[in-house]
Design a protein around this motif. Sequence first.
Motif, PDB file in Angstrom:
ATOM      1  N   GLU A 145      18.502  86.533  38.226  1.00  0.00           N
ATOM      2  CA  GLU A 145      19.967  85.907  38.269  1.00  0.00           C
ATOM      3  C   GLU A 145      19.883  84.571  37.762  1.00  0.00           C
ATOM      4  O   GLU A 145      20.894  84.253  36.592  1.00  0.00           O
ATOM      5  N   ALA A 146      19.062  83.749  38.048  1.00  0.00           N
ATOM      6  CA  ALA A 146      18.849  82.329  37.559  1.00  0.00           C
ATOM      7  C   ALA A 146      18.678  82.452  36.133  1.00  0.00           C
ATOM      8  O   ALA A 146      19.218  81.512  35.294  1.00  0.00           O
ATOM      9  N   MET A 147      17.625  83.360  35.502  1.00  0.00           N
ATOM     10  CA  MET A 147      17.242  83.301  34.133  1.00  0.00           C
ATOM     11  C   MET A 147      18.477  83.500  33.440  1.00  0.00           C
ATOM     12  O   MET A 147      18.831  83.265  32.216  1.00  0.00           O
ATOM     13  N   ALA A 148      19.425  84.554  33.830  1.00  0.00           N
ATOM     14  CA  ALA A 148      20.543  85.138  33.190  1.00  0.00           C
ATOM     15  C   ALA A 148      21.646  83.878  33.033  1.00  0.00           C
ATOM     16  O   ALA A 148      22.364  83.912  31.963  1.00  0.00           O
ATOM     17  N   ALA A 149      21.524  83.011  33.981  1.00  0.00           N
ATOM     18  CA  ALA A 149      22.447  81.932  33.585  1.00  0.00           C
ATOM     19  C   ALA A 149      21.750  80.700  32.891  1.00  0.00           C
ATOM     20  O   ALA A 149      22.360  79.640  33.027  1.00  0.00           O
ATOM     21  N   THR A 150      20.619  80.653  32.516  1.00  0.00           N
ATOM     22  CA  THR A 150      20.073  79.770  31.815  1.00  0.00           C
ATOM     23  C   THR A 150      20.541  79.206  30.531  1.00  0.00           C
ATOM     24  O   THR A 150      20.852  80.051  29.598  1.00  0.00           O
ATOM     25  N   PRO A 151      20.870  78.098  30.490  1.00  0.00           N
ATOM     26  CA  PRO A 151      21.548  77.845  29.318  1.00  0.00           C
ATOM     27  C   PRO A 151      20.979  77.932  27.762  1.00  0.00           C
ATOM     28  O   PRO A 151      19.717  77.548  27.934  1.00  0.00           O
ATOM     29  N   ASN A 152      21.694  78.523  26.847  1.00  0.00           N
ATOM     30  CA  ASN A 152      21.189  78.414  25.608  1.00  0.00           C
ATOM     31  C   ASN A 152      21.809  77.319  24.903  1.00  0.00           C
ATOM     32  O   ASN A 152      22.588  76.520  25.354  1.00  0.00           O
ATOM     33  N   LYS A 153      20.740  76.674  23.992  1.00  0.00           N
ATOM     34  CA  LYS A 153      20.868  75.420  23.232  1.00  0.00           C
ATOM     35  C   LYS A 153      21.387  75.567  21.840  1.00  0.00           C
ATOM     36  O   LYS A 153      21.058  76.527  21.142  1.00  0.00           O
ATOM     37  N   GLY A 154      22.220  74.845  21.537  1.00  0.00           N
ATOM     38  CA  GLY A 154      22.639  74.704  20.047  1.00  0.00           C
ATOM     39  C   GLY A 154      24.276  75.041  19.982  1.00  0.00           C
ATOM     40  O   GLY A 154      24.899  75.580  20.826  1.00  0.00           O
ATOM     41  N   VAL A 195      31.067  63.164  40.180  1.00  0.00           N
ATOM     42  CA  VAL A 195      31.466  64.467  41.249  1.00  0.00           C
ATOM     43  C   VAL A 195      30.606  65.613  40.323  1.00  0.00           C
ATOM     44  O   VAL A 195      31.233  65.649  39.024  1.00  0.00           O
ATOM     45  N   ASN A 196      29.763  66.132  40.819  1.00  0.00           N
ATOM     46  CA  ASN A 196      29.153  67.239  39.995  1.00  0.00           C
ATOM     47  C   ASN A 196      29.912  68.450  40.092  1.00  0.00           C
ATOM     48  O   ASN A 196      31.007  68.592  40.760  1.00  0.00           O
ATOM     49  N   ASN A 197      29.590  70.019  39.641  1.00  0.00           N
ATOM     50  CA  ASN A 197      30.461  70.848  39.548  1.00  0.00           C
ATOM     51  C   ASN A 197      30.616  71.659  40.763  1.00  0.00           C
ATOM     52  O   ASN A 197      31.330  72.477  41.009  1.00  0.00           O
ATOM     53  N   LYS A 241      35.011  83.818  25.440  1.00  0.00           N
ATOM     54  CA  LYS A 241      33.903  84.621  26.041  1.00  0.00           C
ATOM     55  C   LYS A 241      32.544  84.550  25.409  1.00  0.00           C
ATOM     56  O   LYS A 241      31.533  84.919  25.916  1.00  0.00           O
ATOM     57  N   GLU A 242      32.390  83.740  24.328  1.00  0.00           N
ATOM     58  CA  GLU A 242      31.267  83.228  23.821  1.00  0.00           C
ATOM     59  C   GLU A 242      30.540  82.057  24.517  1.00  0.00           C
ATOM     60  O   GLU A 242      29.461  81.740  24.454  1.00  0.00           O
ATOM     61  N   ILE A 243      31.541  81.544  25.675  1.00  0.00           N
ATOM     62  CA  ILE A 243      30.925  80.451  26.099  1.00  0.00           C
ATOM     63  C   ILE A 243      30.657  80.797  27.656  1.00  0.00           C
ATOM     64  O   ILE A 243      31.368  81.627  28.175  1.00  0.00           O
ATOM     65  N   ALA A 244      29.600  80.225  28.204  1.00  0.00           N
ATOM     66  CA  ALA A 244      29.049  80.435  29.569  1.00  0.00           C
ATOM     67  C   ALA A 244      29.137  79.020  30.405  1.00  0.00           C
ATOM     68  O   ALA A 244      28.934  77.941  29.685  1.00  0.00           O
ATOM     69  N   HIS A 245      28.900  79.278  31.746  1.00  0.00           N
ATOM     70  CA  HIS A 245      28.682  78.186  32.444  1.00  0.00           C
ATOM     71  C   HIS A 245      28.187  78.577  33.817  1.00  0.00           C
ATOM     72  O   HIS A 245      28.096  79.714  34.174  1.00  0.00           O
ATOM     73  N   ASP A 246      28.164  77.525  34.538  1.00  0.00           N
ATOM     74  CA  ASP A 246      27.672  77.841  36.093  1.00  0.00           C
ATOM     75  C   ASP A 246      28.444  78.423  36.614  1.00  0.00           C
ATOM     76  O   ASP A 246      29.663  78.260  36.527  1.00  0.00           O
ATOM     77  N   GLU A 247      28.303  79.186  37.910  1.00  0.00           N
ATOM     78  CA  GLU A 247      29.386  79.934  38.572  1.00  0.00           C
ATOM     79  C   GLU A 247      29.925  78.984  39.385  1.00  0.00           C
ATOM     80  O   GLU A 247      31.180  79.286  39.796  1.00  0.00           O
TER      81      GLU A 247
END
Length: 536
Positions: A46-55, A95-97, A510-516
């Motif tokens: 689960e954590a790896m699926a949420a790992t941010p891509n760079k660029g 203030v964090n997410n 939907k090209e964009i991802a973020h933390d839950e």
Amino acid sequence: MRSRKDLYIQQQKQKLTAGTISRRSFMQSMVAAGVVIPTALSWASEAMAATPNKGGKFIQGIAAGSTTDVLDPATYENNFIGSIGYLFGNTLTEVNNRNELVGELAESFESDDAQTWRFNIRQGVEFHNGKTLTTEDVIASINMHRGEDSTSAAKGIVAPIQDIQADGNTVVFTLDAPNADFPYMMSDYHLQILPVDSTGALDPQSGIGTGSYVIETYEPGVRAVGNKFANSWKEGAGHFDQVEILALVDPTARQNALLAGDVHAIDRVDPKTVALLGRAPNINIEEVTGTLHYVFPMRGDAAPFDNNDLRLALKYAIKRQELVDKILHGHGALGNDHPISTANRFHASDLPQREFDADKARHHYEKSGHSGPIQLSASDAAFAGAVDAAQLISASAAECGIDIEVVREPSDGYWSNVWNKKPWCASYWSGRPTEDWMFTSGYVQESEWNDTAFRDTPSADRFNEIVVQARSELDQDKRRGMYAEAQQLLADDSGSTVPMFANYIMGVSKEIAHDENIASNWTLDGTKAAERWWFA
């Protein structure tokens, strides 16, 4: 309250997601914490699926912006320039997410009495011009907002500071009275830390900070482009190579840009089209409940709004539920003429909800002695549907025998030419995480953003007294009572007209991802989407 084990597991998940530890290290830490291997493997996946891509280049369309916007943080007055400020700058805290206060340029902060605060400044942080962050930069940046001649929008926030001194790598703030919320105040987006030059002076217009992106292009009220700062100090942040922020004030143009793929995210989706936009195959709708409220402030220093009976007449002449239904399309809640949301700790839920009452409106209107039309300035630059909301207020007031003339103002220059200048206008506040911060930003006597001009009356004096007392009060029950009185004073005796609280509604490709988790202190993840999000 979460146990130490739960907190440790959460921290390790975040480290794996951020890429600061390997999958192998994560598994070892979970086994050591007593987690069975199948569960640890599931969590790792689960954590790896949420790992941010760079660029990549991330483009935002912001529902604000004015040709008068400049890079001086003391002048920021809308989300367009505020978003740009967060591209290149950082504050002492943030203030964090998950809506938690954490250190940013201050690695930690502490106080024994809530009056003397020690902020330990992070080491090894570099400004975009190559200068290393020091306590001198911090002190000069905060002092820029202080003093009698300051016109900073944060002047009210820093007013309680009596003295700032350096003690080694620590900045020591001495306040005029205890303030348990002071570390929250240091996250205000006006209080960015800027570099001093060899003479100890600041250039607030330089656009140089410690943020994840270096400003390449800035066109006031139009666009800004920032490139990834190679020496950024902040791990797990600033994933894009480049960010572009566009001022797209018109809601239709903003949504069309998202649908066409010209931008990847927009804020303040028009509630009346949110369902239609959400059906687009390439769009996700993100919605969070926070402190955003749509307002119609009346300036108490300008006729006819210097008469409280007239102000009360207009407040009773508003059909609040109609505004929530027709302007927000249900994406919000009723307001009660003060700025404290149910999301705040000390919301005065016992105050009777003000409702449309034609008899009370007529009573106060006749008592005011006023006659003739009353002008209400509005533009959709204030919020989507602001002109329609003003027309609805005009229609309900007419049922009470009050003539309101809606003045449709140009969008460009609205925040510099209309807001805080015209006696009655449409506006919005994103709200603040704490009561003291909200009151200090927009309602205390010395605030430059006191858009109701709530000053120099017995009620205003009492309000200011309460804010100071509550700031110093450590007994939470007493503090709650003080803030309830402050909210009632604003509702009954000021020009504060708050008919509705709106959800933050964002359209995201939907090209964009973020933390839950998405922060609810500001729109677009605390106005830090450029720093926190990434390409899926």
